[in-house]
Design a protein around this motif. Structure first.
Motif, mmCIF file in Angstrom:
data_model
loop_
_atom_site.group_PDB
_atom_site.id
_atom_site.type_symbol
_atom_site.label_atom_id
_atom_site.label_comp_id
_atom_site.label_asym_id
_atom_site.label_seq_id
_atom_site.Cartn_x
_atom_site.Cartn_y
_atom_site.Cartn_z
ATOM 1 N N PRO A 50 0.825 -1.215 0.000
ATOM 2 C CA PRO A 50 0.000 0.000 0.000
ATOM 3 C C PRO A 50 0.857 1.261 0.000
ATOM 4 C CG PRO A 50 0.052 -1.000 2.176
ATOM 5 C CD PRO A 50 0.723 -1.965 1.260
ATOM 6 N N VAL A 51 0.217 2.379 -0.292
ATOM 7 C CA VAL A 51 0.895 3.676 -0.260
ATOM 8 C C VAL A 51 1.431 3.918 1.147
ATOM 9 C CG1 VAL A 51 0.568 6.165 -0.488
ATOM 10 C CG2 VAL A 51 -0.538 4.612 -2.108
ATOM 11 N N SER A 52 2.694 4.307 1.255
ATOM 12 C CA SER A 52 3.317 4.504 2.568
ATOM 13 C C SER A 52 2.840 5.787 3.230
ATOM 14 C CB SER A 52 4.843 4.539 2.421
ATOM 15 O OG SER A 52 5.235 5.615 1.579
ATOM 16 N N GLU A 53 2.853 5.764 4.549
ATOM 17 C CA GLU A 53 2.397 6.919 5.327
ATOM 18 C C GLU A 53 3.382 8.084 5.195
ATOM 19 O OE1 GLU A 53 1.404 8.108 9.999
ATOM 20 O OE2 GLU A 53 1.673 6.016 9.397
ATOM 21 N N PRO A 54 2.888 9.280 4.884
ATOM 22 C CA PRO A 54 3.776 10.448 4.785
ATOM 23 C C PRO A 54 4.334 10.821 6.158
ATOM 24 C CG PRO A 54 1.652 10.854 3.715
ATOM 25 C CD PRO A 54 1.502 9.615 4.536
ATOM 26 N N GLY A 55 5.516 11.389 6.169
ATOM 27 C CA GLY A 55 6.117 11.838 7.413
ATOM 28 C C GLY A 55 5.426 13.075 7.968
ATOM 29 N N PRO A 56 5.604 13.350 9.253
ATOM 30 C CA PRO A 56 4.979 14.528 9.864
ATOM 31 C C PRO A 56 5.687 15.815 9.462
ATOM 32 C CG PRO A 56 6.372 13.422 11.451
ATOM 33 C CD PRO A 56 6.378 12.566 10.217
ATOM 34 N N GLY A 57 5.002 16.933 9.721
ATOM 35 C CA GLY A 57 5.623 18.243 9.485
ATOM 36 C C GLY A 57 5.438 18.751 8.079
ATOM 37 N N PRO A 58 5.567 20.064 7.877
ATOM 38 C CA PRO A 58 5.410 20.668 6.555
ATOM 39 C C PRO A 58 6.682 20.542 5.716
ATOM 40 C CG PRO A 58 5.911 22.372 8.142
ATOM 41 C CD PRO A 58 5.839 21.072 8.914
ATOM 42 N N VAL A 59 6.542 20.802 4.422
ATOM 43 C CA VAL A 59 7.697 20.862 3.525
ATOM 44 C C VAL A 59 8.352 22.232 3.720
ATOM 45 C CG1 VAL A 59 8.426 20.862 1.110
ATOM 46 C CG2 VAL A 59 6.589 19.335 1.871
ATOM 47 N N PRO A 60 9.704 22.298 3.812
ATOM 48 C CA PRO A 60 10.361 23.604 3.974
ATOM 49 C C PRO A 60 9.938 24.596 2.884
ATOM 50 C CG PRO A 60 11.939 21.823 4.290
ATOM 51 C CD PRO A 60 10.676 21.182 3.814
ATOM 52 N N GLY A 61 9.592 25.800 3.313
ATOM 53 C CA GLY A 61 9.160 26.825 2.363
ATOM 54 C C GLY A 61 7.763 26.603 1.821
ATOM 55 N N GLN A 62 6.993 25.787 2.503
ATOM 56 C CA GLN A 62 5.648 25.430 2.038
ATOM 57 C C GLN A 62 4.722 26.637 2.015
ATOM 58 O OE1 GLN A 62 3.728 21.744 3.479
ATOM 59 N NE2 GLN A 62 2.202 23.060 4.438
ATOM 60 N N ASP A 63 3.943 26.780 0.935
ATOM 61 C CA ASP A 63 2.921 27.815 0.802
ATOM 62 C C ASP A 63 1.574 27.134 0.984
ATOM 63 O OD1 ASP A 63 0.934 29.558 -0.207
ATOM 64 O OD2 ASP A 63 2.417 30.617 -1.425
ATOM 65 N N ALA A 64 0.885 27.470 2.076
ATOM 66 C CA ALA A 64 -0.367 26.789 2.401
ATOM 67 C C ALA A 64 -1.415 26.946 1.307
ATOM 68 C CB ALA A 64 -0.915 27.315 3.727
ATOM 69 N N VAL A 65 -1.448 28.117 0.664
ATOM 70 C CA VAL A 65 -2.437 28.353 -0.397
ATOM 71 C C VAL A 65 -2.171 27.432 -1.586
ATOM 72 C CG1 VAL A 65 -3.354 30.032 -2.037
ATOM 73 C CG2 VAL A 65 -2.831 30.731 0.308
ATOM 74 N N VAL A 66 -0.907 27.324 -1.959
ATOM 75 C CA VAL A 66 -0.526 26.461 -3.085
ATOM 76 C C VAL A 66 -0.812 25.000 -2.750
ATOM 77 C CG1 VAL A 66 1.412 25.622 -4.470
ATOM 78 C CG2 VAL A 66 1.210 28.064 -3.950
ATOM 79 N N GLU A 67 -0.468 24.589 -1.527
ATOM 80 C CA GLU A 67 -0.685 23.201 -1.130
ATOM 81 C C GLU A 67 -2.175 22.858 -1.053
ATOM 82 O OE1 GLU A 67 2.113 20.812 -0.483
ATOM 83 O OE2 GLU A 67 2.530 22.439 -1.882
ATOM 84 N N VAL A 115 -12.890 4.890 2.374
ATOM 85 C CA VAL A 115 -12.279 6.206 2.597
ATOM 86 C C VAL A 115 -10.760 6.096 2.592
ATOM 87 C CG1 VAL A 115 -12.002 8.092 4.254
ATOM 88 C CG2 VAL A 115 -14.256 7.107 3.872
ATOM 89 N N LEU A 116 -10.243 5.071 3.227
ATOM 90 C CA LEU A 116 -8.788 4.894 3.275
ATOM 91 C C LEU A 116 -8.213 4.603 1.890
ATOM 92 C CD1 LEU A 116 -8.413 2.867 6.600
ATOM 93 C CD2 LEU A 116 -8.177 5.333 6.223
ATOM 94 N N ASP A 117 -8.984 3.947 1.039
ATOM 95 C CA ASP A 117 -8.544 3.741 -0.345
ATOM 96 C C ASP A 117 -8.466 5.070 -1.087
ATOM 97 O OD1 ASP A 117 -8.101 2.465 -2.970
ATOM 98 O OD2 ASP A 117 -10.160 3.075 -3.350
ATOM 99 N N VAL A 118 -9.497 5.889 -0.924
ATOM 100 C CA VAL A 118 -9.491 7.210 -1.560
ATOM 101 C C VAL A 118 -8.309 8.032 -1.058
ATOM 102 C CG1 VAL A 118 -10.718 9.411 -1.603
ATOM 103 C CG2 VAL A 118 -11.948 7.298 -2.111
#
Length: 333
Positions: free
Chosen positions: A24-41, A131-134
């Motif tokens: 299955p798709v692996s769980e993403p790590g915690p925390g934001p991406v450096p320089g992340q723009d919330a609007v873009v994300e 839901v978890l599949d989606v």
């Protein structure tokens, strides 16, 4: 020989090699991406959910009957406001626990929606897996990776997994997949419902089947709810006898069922549309034991009109004029 015990949802006895669903798709790590723009994300999340919804709708258009209805319902989940808005909120630095990356936000939001469904129990709890599949499909889209799917094989095989998503189960090809076995799920999961609709021998809730190595020969008994590795001559003979019996029934079944003492036991079909009813009537069904009316509501943003519902139900009645048709009113949870 190692044996696994579960719940049989579709009768049938087959022998074949196992192929496991990909990881299955692996769980993403915690925390934001450096320089992340919330609007873009946030826009990335919305775009990814729409892309997944479109892909599921395409699958639904290519499917038929109950499989189509399940896929259409799953497509709606991909754009569920609770899932998408919940994920967008988690991008905000002021959110509890701080900002997340888009992938992590979708992951946590999907987990929260699934938990709410599980808390409701019964049929709604079975939808948590959908839901978890989606969620996994949206995360894969955000990563630019292919969506999870059924393994390819030049020869027929027994498909094993922890559980299958409706988008995968609905597109199973019975010519390639001999049987379906899962360590998770339940008799009312979409995996079980669609396996029954396909007439595919299936065993669910059999702990350990998702660890059987690829290529291992197994014997699946969908009536007994068992899966055994290393089948011998007895199991091979049982599978051959089942195949011969199925072929004989397919050529001469009339739908007239009676016990040894003459007591009639009518065969009633589970249908969602007039097309399903036509197929059931052609196969010898004597009526409808369950007309699943909720499927009239699942492929559209507004409820069907009175005349549309009359037309949908009339198409079923026309196939079983003068016979029993049991209608379940809208199941909205």
């Amino acid at each position: 020989m190692e044996q696994f015990h579960g719940v049989g949802v579709t009768p049938g006895r087959v022998v074949g090699p196992v192929l496991q669903m990909p990881a299955p798709v692996s769980e993403p790590g915690p925390g934001p991406v450096p320089g992340q723009d919330a609007v873009v994300e946030a826009e990335r999340i919305r775009s990814a959910s729409k892309a997944v919804q479109a892909a599921l709708k395409d699958r639904a258009a290519a499917a038929a009957g109950e499989a189509r209805g399940v896929l259409e319902a799953t497509a709606l989940m991909a754009a569920d406001p609770m899932l998408v808005k919940g994920a967008v909120k988690l991008l905000d630095p002021s959110a509890d626990g701080g900002a997340r990356s888009a992938e992590r936000a979708v992951w946590e939001s999907g987990a929260a929606v699934a938990a709410k469904l599980e808390s409701l129990g019964g049929y709604m709890a079975e939808r948590a897996a959908d839901v978890l599949d989606v969620r996994a499909r949206i995360v894969a889209e955000l990563r630019g990776l292919p969506a999870p799917g059924i393994p390819a094989s030049p020869t027929p095989f027994v498909l094993a997994a922890h559980d299958l998503a409706p988008a995968d189960t609905a597109t199973l090809d019975p010519a390639r997949v001999l049987a379906l076995v899962t360590s998770g799920g339940g008799p009312q999961s979409h995996t079980a419902i669609l396996a029954r609709a396909l007439g595919l021998p299936a065993v669910v809730a059999a702990p350990g089947v998702d660890t059987i190595p690829d290529g291992t020969p197994v014997y699946v008994d969908g009536a007994a709810g068992t899966v055994a590795t290393g089948p011998g001559p007895e199991q091979e003979a049982a599978a051959a006898a089942w195949a011969a019996q199925a072929a004989a029934l397919a050529g001469g079944f009339t739908g007239a069922n009676r016990l040894a003492d003459g007591h009639p036991v009518p065969l009633l079909a589970n249908v969602a549309t007039g097309k399903d009813a036509a197929a059931a009537a052609a196969a010898g069904a004597e009526g409808v034991g369950l007309l699943r009316t909720e499927f009239c509501f699942l492929d559209r943003p507004t409820e069907p009109t009175h005349d549309e519902q009359v037309a949908a139900y009339s198409a079923v009645f026309a196939e079983f004029a003068g016979k029993k048709v049991v209608i379940r009113t809208l199941d909205a949870g």
